[in-house]
Motif scaffolding. Sequence first.
Motif, PDB file in Angstrom:
ATOM      1  N   TRP A   1       6.895   5.537   3.252  1.00 33.25           N
ATOM      2  CA  TRP A   1       5.821   5.407   4.226  1.00 33.25           C
ATOM      3  C   TRP A   1       6.268   6.149   5.480  1.00 33.25           C
ATOM      4  CZ3 TRP A   1       0.964   4.380   5.082  1.00 33.25           C
ATOM      5  CH2 TRP A   1       0.535   3.997   6.350  1.00 33.25           C
ATOM      6  N   LYS A   2       5.437   7.043   5.992  1.00 35.40           N
ATOM      7  CA  LYS A   2       5.813   7.863   7.145  1.00 35.40           C
ATOM      8  C   LYS A   2       5.764   7.099   8.463  1.00 35.40           C
ATOM      9  CE  LYS A   2       4.379  12.287   5.188  1.00 35.40           C
ATOM     10  NZ  LYS A   2       3.500  13.447   5.385  1.00 35.40           N
ATOM     11  N   GLY A   3       5.154   5.931   8.449  1.00 30.58           N
ATOM     12  CA  GLY A   3       5.062   5.123   9.661  1.00 30.58           C
ATOM     13  C   GLY A   3       3.658   5.157  10.233  1.00 30.58           C
TER      14      GLY A   3
ATOM     15  N   PRO B   1       1.214  -2.459  12.529  1.00 31.29           N
ATOM     16  CA  PRO B   1       2.113  -1.331  12.779  1.00 31.29           C
ATOM     17  C   PRO B   1       3.342  -1.443  11.882  1.00 31.29           C
ATOM     18  CG  PRO B   1       2.227  -2.906  14.589  1.00 31.29           C
ATOM     19  CD  PRO B   1       1.168  -3.392  13.637  1.00 31.29           C
ATOM     20  N   ALA B   2       3.565  -0.427  11.069  1.00 33.40           N
ATOM     21  CA  ALA B   2       4.682  -0.446  10.116  1.00 33.40           C
ATOM     22  C   ALA B   2       5.574   0.762  10.376  1.00 33.40           C
ATOM     23  CB  ALA B   2       4.159  -0.416   8.688  1.00 33.40           C
ATOM     24  N   GLN B   3       6.854   0.505  10.440  1.00 34.64           N
ATOM     25  CA  GLN B   3       7.814   1.569  10.676  1.00 34.64           C
ATOM     26  C   GLN B   3       7.973   2.430   9.432  1.00 34.64           C
ATOM     27  OE1 GLN B   3      11.235   0.744  12.828  1.00 34.64           O
ATOM     28  NE2 GLN B   3      10.227  -0.681  14.189  1.00 34.64           N
ATOM     29  N   SER B   4       8.427   3.625   9.637  1.00 34.30           N
ATOM     30  CA  SER B   4       8.732   4.534   8.543  1.00 34.30           C
ATOM     31  C   SER B   4       9.813   3.912   7.658  1.00 34.30           C
ATOM     32  CB  SER B   4       9.225   5.858   9.131  1.00 34.30           C
ATOM     33  OG  SER B   4       9.685   6.703   8.120  1.00 34.30           O
ATOM     34  N   GLY B   5       9.666   4.071   6.349  1.00 38.61           N
ATOM     35  CA  GLY B   5      10.693   3.545   5.457  1.00 38.61           C
ATOM     36  C   GLY B   5      10.282   3.614   4.000  1.00 38.61           C
TER      37      GLY B   5
ATOM     38  N   LEU C   1       8.603  -2.948   5.176  1.00 40.44           N
ATOM     39  CA  LEU C   1       8.516  -1.970   6.257  1.00 40.44           C
ATOM     40  C   LEU C   1       8.623  -2.607   7.641  1.00 40.44           C
ATOM     41  CD1 LEU C   1       5.736   0.277   4.710  1.00 40.44           C
ATOM     42  CD2 LEU C   1       8.202   0.738   4.818  1.00 40.44           C
ATOM     43  N   GLY C   2       8.940  -3.897   7.703  1.00 40.12           N
ATOM     44  CA  GLY C   2       9.168  -4.573   8.974  1.00 40.12           C
ATOM     45  C   GLY C   2       7.911  -4.903   9.749  1.00 40.12           C
ATOM     46  N   ALA C   3       6.744  -4.772   9.141  1.00 37.62           N
ATOM     47  CA  ALA C   3       5.502  -5.089   9.846  1.00 37.62           C
ATOM     48  C   ALA C   3       5.253  -6.596   9.893  1.00 37.62           C
ATOM     49  CB  ALA C   3       4.325  -4.389   9.164  1.00 37.62           C
TER      50      ALA C   3
END
Length: 138
Positions: A87-89, A96-100, A133-135
């Motif tokens: 995922w590009k972020g 909101p999801a970080q890149s990963g 993804l830390g969202a």
Amino acid sequence: MGIEDNKRVVKRFEELVAARDVERLDELCTPDMVNHALAPGRPAGLAGTREFLTTMAQLFENDHFDSSYVVAEGDLVVQFGVRSGHWKGGNLFGFPAQSGNYARDVAFAYRIADGRIAERWAIRDDLGMLRQLGALPN
């Protein structure tokens, strides 16, 4: 068409999705295809599927099946497996999801009519992906 023919249609659709080859949608899907997996606000049918493949290609990299099992009965085909990628972020399902990198279970169901996809459903572990993804907290 037989069960093996229907499985081949789904395999060709999977290849189309991987290549983001929206030009071949008309070849593999009926003109009035119903895509039950489209988000609210997207156009229905082929137009929404085309839009999804075009816009999501900008946000996902190297998404692919790690494993895939396909079963069919009559005009119904179900594909289950694990899809992973990068995922590009950015905004993902309103979060909101970080890149990963991610890996999630998915199941896709199809109804085939005259050798083309007439309906498509998607069941994905989006919650697990958001957590990876830390969202969302684990």
